[in-house]
Design a protein around this motif. Structure first.
Motif, mmCIF file in Angstrom:
data_model
loop_
_atom_site.group_PDB
_atom_site.id
_atom_site.type_symbol
_atom_site.label_atom_id
_atom_site.label_comp_id
_atom_site.label_asym_id
_atom_site.label_seq_id
_atom_site.Cartn_x
_atom_site.Cartn_y
_atom_site.Cartn_z
ATOM 1 N N GLN A 1 0.896 -1.184 0.134
ATOM 2 C CA GLN A 1 -0.193 -0.145 -0.012
ATOM 3 C C GLN A 1 0.962 1.245 -0.105
ATOM 4 O OE1 GLN A 1 -2.513 -0.053 3.314
ATOM 5 N NE2 GLN A 1 -3.715 1.980 2.399
ATOM 6 N N LEU A 2 0.537 2.201 -0.978
ATOM 7 C CA LEU A 2 1.233 3.463 -1.028
ATOM 8 C C LEU A 2 0.778 4.171 0.140
ATOM 9 C CD1 LEU A 2 1.440 3.796 -4.984
ATOM 10 C CD2 LEU A 2 2.894 2.297 -3.545
ATOM 11 N N GLN A 3 1.990 5.024 0.979
ATOM 12 C CA GLN A 3 1.495 5.803 1.732
ATOM 13 C C GLN A 3 2.507 6.849 2.064
ATOM 14 O OE1 GLN A 3 0.674 3.526 5.497
ATOM 15 N NE2 GLN A 3 -1.227 4.514 5.789
ATOM 16 N N LEU A 4 1.903 8.065 2.362
ATOM 17 C CA LEU A 4 2.810 9.196 2.986
ATOM 18 C C LEU A 4 2.354 9.675 4.426
ATOM 19 C CD1 LEU A 4 2.779 11.497 -0.301
ATOM 20 C CD2 LEU A 4 4.604 10.013 0.575
ATOM 21 N N VAL A 5 3.210 9.673 5.252
ATOM 22 C CA VAL A 5 3.144 9.938 6.563
ATOM 23 C C VAL A 5 3.790 11.168 7.158
ATOM 24 C CG1 VAL A 5 2.984 9.110 8.834
ATOM 25 C CG2 VAL A 5 2.687 7.375 7.059
ATOM 26 N N GLU A 6 3.017 12.203 7.429
ATOM 27 C CA GLU A 6 3.646 13.281 8.037
ATOM 28 C C GLU A 6 4.008 13.176 9.558
ATOM 29 O OE1 GLU A 6 0.656 15.108 5.131
ATOM 30 O OE2 GLU A 6 0.674 13.328 6.593
ATOM 31 N N SER A 7 5.064 13.859 10.037
ATOM 32 C CA SER A 7 4.990 13.921 11.353
ATOM 33 C C SER A 7 5.946 15.114 11.708
ATOM 34 C CB SER A 7 6.050 12.707 11.691
ATOM 35 O OG SER A 7 7.276 12.565 11.356
ATOM 36 N N GLY A 8 5.861 15.753 12.975
ATOM 37 C CA GLY A 8 6.634 16.714 13.387
ATOM 38 C C GLY A 8 6.175 18.001 13.774
ATOM 39 N N GLY A 9 4.830 18.011 13.508
ATOM 40 C CA GLY A 9 3.870 18.922 14.026
ATOM 41 C C GLY A 9 3.883 19.291 15.669
ATOM 42 N N GLY A 10 3.135 20.451 15.844
ATOM 43 C CA GLY A 10 3.035 20.869 17.435
ATOM 44 C C GLY A 10 2.598 22.012 17.579
ATOM 45 N N LEU A 11 2.730 22.439 18.748
ATOM 46 C CA LEU A 11 2.758 23.566 19.264
ATOM 47 C C LEU A 11 3.834 24.372 19.388
ATOM 48 C CD1 LEU A 11 0.738 26.034 20.524
ATOM 49 C CD2 LEU A 11 0.898 24.792 22.773
ATOM 50 N N VAL A 12 4.112 25.652 18.904
ATOM 51 C CA VAL A 12 5.379 26.319 18.984
ATOM 52 C C VAL A 12 5.034 27.851 19.264
ATOM 53 C CG1 VAL A 12 5.509 26.589 16.537
ATOM 54 C CG2 VAL A 12 7.636 26.610 17.901
ATOM 55 N N GLN A 13 5.885 28.555 19.949
ATOM 56 C CA GLN A 13 5.562 30.015 20.182
ATOM 57 C C GLN A 13 6.059 30.772 18.842
ATOM 58 O OE1 GLN A 13 7.777 31.305 23.725
ATOM 59 N NE2 GLN A 13 5.893 30.595 25.101
ATOM 60 N N PRO A 14 5.467 32.053 18.604
ATOM 61 C CA PRO A 14 5.930 32.629 17.542
ATOM 62 C C PRO A 14 7.495 33.049 17.662
ATOM 63 C CG PRO A 14 3.919 33.732 18.653
ATOM 64 C CD PRO A 14 4.340 32.683 19.511
ATOM 65 N N GLY A 15 8.031 32.911 16.362
ATOM 66 C CA GLY A 15 9.575 32.968 16.106
ATOM 67 C C GLY A 15 10.115 31.865 16.338
ATOM 68 N N GLY A 16 9.337 30.720 16.703
ATOM 69 C CA GLY A 16 9.932 29.369 16.726
ATOM 70 C C GLY A 16 10.194 28.631 15.574
ATOM 71 N N SER A 17 10.702 27.063 15.870
ATOM 72 C CA SER A 17 10.928 26.512 14.647
ATOM 73 C C SER A 17 10.420 25.045 14.920
ATOM 74 C CB SER A 17 12.517 26.363 14.424
ATOM 75 O OG SER A 17 13.072 27.659 14.205
ATOM 76 N N LEU A 18 10.104 24.409 13.521
ATOM 77 C CA LEU A 18 9.525 23.206 13.531
ATOM 78 C C LEU A 18 10.179 22.563 12.407
ATOM 79 C CD1 LEU A 18 5.777 23.205 14.535
ATOM 80 C CD2 LEU A 18 7.812 22.247 15.853
ATOM 81 N N ARG A 19 10.437 21.252 12.429
ATOM 82 C CA ARG A 19 10.761 20.398 11.046
ATOM 83 C C ARG A 19 9.716 19.285 10.973
ATOM 84 N NH1 ARG A 19 16.141 16.824 9.540
ATOM 85 N NH2 ARG A 19 15.218 15.260 10.962
ATOM 86 N N LEU A 20 9.131 19.393 9.861
ATOM 87 C CA LEU A 20 8.148 18.447 9.539
ATOM 88 C C LEU A 20 8.681 17.577 8.578
ATOM 89 C CD1 LEU A 20 5.022 20.670 8.454
ATOM 90 C CD2 LEU A 20 5.630 19.923 10.847
ATOM 91 N N SER A 21 8.373 16.114 8.690
ATOM 92 C CA SER A 21 8.919 15.061 7.950
ATOM 93 C C SER A 21 7.783 14.451 7.017
ATOM 94 C CB SER A 21 9.683 14.132 8.628
ATOM 95 O OG SER A 21 10.654 14.507 9.556
ATOM 96 N N CYS A 22 8.219 14.160 6.021
ATOM 97 C CA CYS A 22 6.972 13.086 4.995
ATOM 98 C C CYS A 22 7.785 11.619 4.703
ATOM 99 C CB CYS A 22 6.802 14.000 3.971
ATOM 100 S SG CYS A 22 5.668 13.215 2.822
#
Length: 125
Positions: A1-22
């Motif tokens: 089965q072909l799937q894409l799965v995202e991760s890395g989201g969340g709650l962050v303060q303004p000016g902060g950083s996140l890295r999302l993965s696919c």
């Protein structure tokens, strides 16, 4: 089965950083251009960034230029979206999508054949 799965989201303060993965399972991303989209409540889905299959070509929506960076790791079969200097208006569900050709087709959602389930990004103090 072909799937894409995202991760890395969340709650962050303004000016902060996140890295999302696919991450892909069931197929290799080597031959696909990958796009990131986002959708905020009550708004249409909008394109954020895209990377060609080789990684040699990238593009960004004006709203995220200079703050977001897209990359891919073929060994891990994963595409990343590094998000810096986050703003409250970046709050949305973020989706990755695969286009079955080498080059990015722009940000028309119907041009992408495979979609992940999305990951929530909330920017708030």
């Amino acid at each position: 089965q072909l799937q894409l799965v995202e991760s890395g989201g969340g709650l962050v303060q303004p000016g902060g950083s996140l890295r999302l993965s696919c991450a892909a399972s069931g197929f290799t991303l080597d031959y696909y251009a990958i796009g990131w989209f986002r959708q905020a409540p009550g708004k249409e889905r909008e394109g954020v960034s895209c990377i060609s299959s080789s990684g040699g070509s990238t593009n960004y929506a004006d709203s995220v230029k200079g703050r977001f960076s897209i990359s891919r790791d073929k060994a891990k079969n994963t595409v990343y979206l590094q998000m810096n200097s986050l703003k409250p208006e970046d709050t949305a569900v973020y989706y990755c999508a695969a286009h079955a050709y080498h080059y990015c087709p722009g940000y028309v959602p119907t041009e992408y054949q495979y979609w992940g389930q999305g990951t929530q990004v909330t920017v708030s103090s």
